[in-house]
Design an enzyme around this catalytic site. Sequence first.
Site, PDB file in Angstrom:
ATOM      1  N   HIS A   1       0.808  -1.222   0.000  1.00 29.69           N
ATOM      2  CA  HIS A   1       0.000   0.000   0.000  1.00 29.69           C
ATOM      3  C   HIS A   1       0.835   1.263   0.000  1.00 29.69           C
ATOM      4  O   HIS A   1       1.849   1.370   0.661  1.00 29.69           O
ATOM      5  CB  HIS A   1      -1.067  -0.001   1.101  1.00 29.69           C
ATOM      6  CG  HIS A   1      -0.580   0.093   2.513  1.00 29.69           C
ATOM      7  ND1 HIS A   1      -0.377   1.308   3.140  1.00 29.69           N
ATOM      8  CD2 HIS A   1      -0.285  -0.855   3.435  1.00 29.69           C
ATOM      9  CE1 HIS A   1       0.020   1.084   4.398  1.00 29.69           C
ATOM     10  NE2 HIS A   1       0.094  -0.220   4.601  1.00 29.69           N
TER      11      HIS A   1
ATOM     12  N   ASP B   1       5.729   1.030   6.992  1.00 32.20           N
ATOM     13  CA  ASP B   1       4.295   0.811   6.727  1.00 32.20           C
ATOM     14  C   ASP B   1       3.778   1.897   5.789  1.00 32.20           C
ATOM     15  O   ASP B   1       3.275   2.900   6.228  1.00 32.20           O
ATOM     16  CB  ASP B   1       3.536   0.838   8.071  1.00 32.20           C
ATOM     17  CG  ASP B   1       2.066   0.491   7.935  1.00 32.20           C
ATOM     18  OD1 ASP B   1       1.659   0.023   6.867  1.00 32.20           O
ATOM     19  OD2 ASP B   1       1.327   0.705   8.923  1.00 32.20           O
TER      20      ASP B   1
ATOM     21  N   GLU C   1      -5.261   2.227   2.073  1.00 31.19           N
ATOM     22  CA  GLU C   1      -5.298   1.006   2.903  1.00 31.19           C
ATOM     23  C   GLU C   1      -5.553   1.349   4.358  1.00 31.19           C
ATOM     24  O   GLU C   1      -6.302   0.661   5.069  1.00 31.19           O
ATOM     25  CB  GLU C   1      -3.968   0.241   2.768  1.00 31.19           C
ATOM     26  CG  GLU C   1      -3.944  -1.121   3.459  1.00 31.19           C
ATOM     27  CD  GLU C   1      -3.473  -1.116   4.909  1.00 31.19           C
ATOM     28  OE1 GLU C   1      -3.555  -2.153   5.574  1.00 31.19           O
ATOM     29  OE2 GLU C   1      -3.043  -0.042   5.390  1.00 31.19           O
ATOM     30  N   GLU C   2      -4.888   2.419   4.820  1.00 26.33           N
ATOM     31  CA  GLU C   2      -4.893   2.742   6.254  1.00 26.33           C
ATOM     32  C   GLU C   2      -6.258   3.200   6.759  1.00 26.33           C
ATOM     33  O   GLU C   2      -6.433   3.405   7.957  1.00 26.33           O
ATOM     34  CB  GLU C   2      -3.848   3.828   6.547  1.00 26.33           C
ATOM     35  CG  GLU C   2      -2.408   3.431   6.216  1.00 26.33           C
ATOM     36  CD  GLU C   2      -1.804   2.471   7.234  1.00 26.33           C
ATOM     37  OE1 GLU C   2      -2.559   1.910   8.043  1.00 26.33           O
ATOM     38  OE2 GLU C   2      -0.571   2.297   7.199  1.00 26.33           O
TER      39      GLU C   2
ATOM     40  N   ASP D   1       3.263  -5.921   3.072  1.00 26.63           N
ATOM     41  CA  ASP D   1       2.948  -4.772   3.920  1.00 26.63           C
ATOM     42  C   ASP D   1       3.811  -4.882   5.173  1.00 26.63           C
ATOM     43  O   ASP D   1       3.494  -5.672   6.075  1.00 26.63           O
ATOM     44  CB  ASP D   1       1.454  -4.770   4.273  1.00 26.63           C
ATOM     45  CG  ASP D   1       1.078  -3.547   5.109  1.00 26.63           C
ATOM     46  OD1 ASP D   1       1.966  -2.711   5.397  1.00 26.63           O
ATOM     47  OD2 ASP D   1      -0.118  -3.435   5.473  1.00 26.63           O
TER      48      ASP D   1
ATOM     49  N   HIS E   1       2.547   4.213  12.084  1.00 20.85           N
ATOM     50  CA  HIS E   1       1.445   5.169  12.265  1.00 20.85           C
ATOM     51  C   HIS E   1       1.871   6.373  13.109  1.00 20.85           C
ATOM     52  O   HIS E   1       1.018   7.062  13.679  1.00 20.85           O
ATOM     53  CB  HIS E   1       0.192   4.504  12.858  1.00 20.85           C
ATOM     54  CG  HIS E   1      -0.299   3.349  12.056  1.00 20.85           C
ATOM     55  ND1 HIS E   1      -1.254   2.472  12.506  1.00 20.85           N
ATOM     56  CD2 HIS E   1       0.044   2.916  10.816  1.00 20.85           C
ATOM     57  CE1 HIS E   1      -1.475   1.539  11.581  1.00 20.85           C
ATOM     58  NE2 HIS E   1      -0.690   1.790  10.547  1.00 20.85           N
TER      59      HIS E   1
HETATM   60  N1  BES Z   1       0.601  -2.706   8.089  1.00 16.19           N
HETATM   61  C1  BES Z   1      -0.577  -2.595   8.897  1.00 16.19           C
HETATM   62  C2  BES Z   1      -1.064  -3.951   9.394  1.00 16.19           C
HETATM   63  C3  BES Z   1      -0.224  -4.622  10.456  1.00 16.19           C
HETATM   64  C4  BES Z   1       0.292  -3.912  11.512  1.00 16.19           C
HETATM   65  C5  BES Z   1      -0.025  -5.979  10.398  1.00 16.19           C
HETATM   66  C6  BES Z   1       1.053  -4.561  12.500  1.00 16.19           C
HETATM   67  C7  BES Z   1       0.695  -6.655  11.368  1.00 16.19           C
HETATM   68  C8  BES Z   1       1.253  -5.925  12.425  1.00 16.19           C
HETATM   69  C9  BES Z   1      -1.692  -1.917   8.106  1.00 16.19           C
HETATM   70  O1  BES Z   1      -1.231  -0.829   7.364  1.00 16.19           O
HETATM   71  C10 BES Z   1      -2.703  -1.370   9.086  1.00 16.19           C
HETATM   72  O2  BES Z   1      -2.401  -0.431   9.763  1.00 16.19           O
HETATM   73  N2  BES Z   1      -3.896  -1.994   9.157  1.00 16.19           N
HETATM   74  C11 BES Z   1      -4.922  -1.547  10.076  1.00 16.19           C
HETATM   75  C12 BES Z   1      -6.255  -2.177   9.756  1.00 16.19           C
HETATM   76  C13 BES Z   1      -6.865  -1.710   8.450  1.00 16.19           C
HETATM   77  C14 BES Z   1      -8.144  -2.453   8.201  1.00 16.19           C
HETATM   78  C15 BES Z   1      -7.082  -0.214   8.446  1.00 16.19           C
HETATM   79  C16 BES Z   1      -4.598  -1.938  11.521  1.00 16.19           C
HETATM   80  O3  BES Z   1      -3.902  -2.934  11.714  1.00 16.19           O
HETATM   81  O4  BES Z   1      -5.079  -1.244  12.419  1.00 16.19           O
HETATM   82 ZN    ZN Z   2      -0.725   0.752   8.718  1.00 13.95          ZN
END
Ligand code: BES
Ligand code: ZN
Length: 521
Positions: free
Chosen positions: A226, A246, A280-281, A308, A385
């Site tokens: 992403h 990320d 994605e975020e 990712d 983040h």
């Molecule tokens: N890269 C992350 C997902 C992640 C974080 C996987 C830490 C494993 C360990 C992704 O960009 C993210 O932040 N995903 C969100 C959920 C999404 C549905 C918005 C999250 O994990 O809060």
């Molecule tokens: Zn993220």
Amino acid sequence: MRFHPLAIVCAGLLAFSSAAHAGDKVWISLGDAALAQLQKHAPTAVAASVRASSTAGDRSTAHSATDAEGVHLVQVDEDDLARLSEAVHTELRRCGGYMYHPTQAEGLATLQRASGAARRLTVAAATRPSYVIDQQAVVTPLLSQVQASHIGQTIVELSSYVNRHYQTTAGVNASDWLKQRWTSLAGGRSDITVEQFSHPNWRQKSVIATIRGTDNPNEVVVLGGHLDSINQAGTGETTRAPGADDDASGVASLTEVFRTLAASGYKPRRTLKFMAYAAEEVGLRGSQEIARSHATAGVNVVGVMQLDMTNYKGSVDDIYIYTDYTDSQQNSFVTNLIRTYLPALRIGTDRCGYGCSDHASWTAQGYAASMPFEAAMDESNPHIHTANDTYANTGSTAEHSLKFARMALAYMVELGSDGAGAADRVETFNGSLARNQTRSFGPFKVAAGGSFKASTTGTGDIDLYVQRNAAPTTSRHDCKSDSSTAVENCSLDIRANGDVYVMLRGYTAGTYSLSVSYRPQ
Ligand code: BES
Ligand code: ZN
């Protein structure tokens, strides 16, 4: 499960709440645990609005009993989302795990596609590849051309944008920059196109590079990551959100795969697509639109890999295969690719526990997706983040990402080199048999429309038996060749995809050289 001592950071619901206005009604799907939290903190909203439940998670039956989680479609307003986000963080100590849906109809459609019966249908529409690993001659020389320095350079360039948020000017510019970069890497090849995918509801575009397949252009392999980044405190035009790990790291890894393949002149039989998803975020929104558009158009996507977060080595193993919201057969194939091409690497497994990245968008549409990840979940990069998700905080080197880029190159070439109409595969086996001794070979995964040929030469008197879809015996077979020498031949027409088995028997003691040729699946 152990948790990282630093605060758990999640984009999910916080991110969405900054995009909506208070009082707005929105549709989300979420898992059992998050639903329980929502029920606790906004009971009226949930009682009124749970519309459907379904089961998502690992697509295979093998893991469904342990990995399956109920998924619920709920209409909530912005205030409830903010409360839910907080509760999930403080009480469950994990991330939100919801998926945003623009309308109730689209939310329901996603849930139905994620349910068992519909999933079998959509899986049948996509070709299940043979997962045979036989491209060593192409892959091995390319692996050394995949370079950490190139990956690091792309991470630096992407993370130098103040942020890559889906609604900011910098987020838009980063997309335009990536399109230019990929266009120049394509080097004017007429079989490569680089395009942006526009999303109707926000400014940032996804970027897609396509290497058109020579023989089976309608069969598609997708490598994605992403493009967007986020600062969990709320991202405005000037908020710093470098997103180096990320997910500049994932986009940089797949960019290096694309660079290597484009520069080498490699021409895949299947179509290869490289995708940098917007948004994605904020709930997998870019990939959701793209995966849905592929499903709606009936595109035969034979495999999807998501990169990712690839550059923070937080755990003892090198590559973690995430087992939920992914396809277990493809995950085994990816594991075998690592064992074959990167045998020094240590492989682990873990789960997100929710649809944590864009692979979940493809899984929801019935496609086979995998997500190899940088670490165990609770040992992954603690800076994501925030303004501290920088290249410096991964040691200013891309050595960890390099492993993922090499694995992804092997994935693209091994899947990209197969497909209907592929050249016949020839395999040879040599050995010896005692009198009355039998030996079995196969199953050979044959594609409809071709023929399966087996022949032997050797010494003594060797007999040959061949059968479709089950091991032959001397009394049960589709073809028998039992001359009084070791020279035998069998040929079968193959009308449907399936397995072919071969057996040799020493009528007298002898040696054999068995050769089979067939059209692979
Ligand atoms: N890269 C992350 C997902 C992640 C974080 C996987 C830490 C494993 C360990 C992704 O960009 C993210 O932040 N995903 C969100 C959920 C999404 C549905 C918005 C999250 O994990 O809060
Ligand atoms: Zn993220």
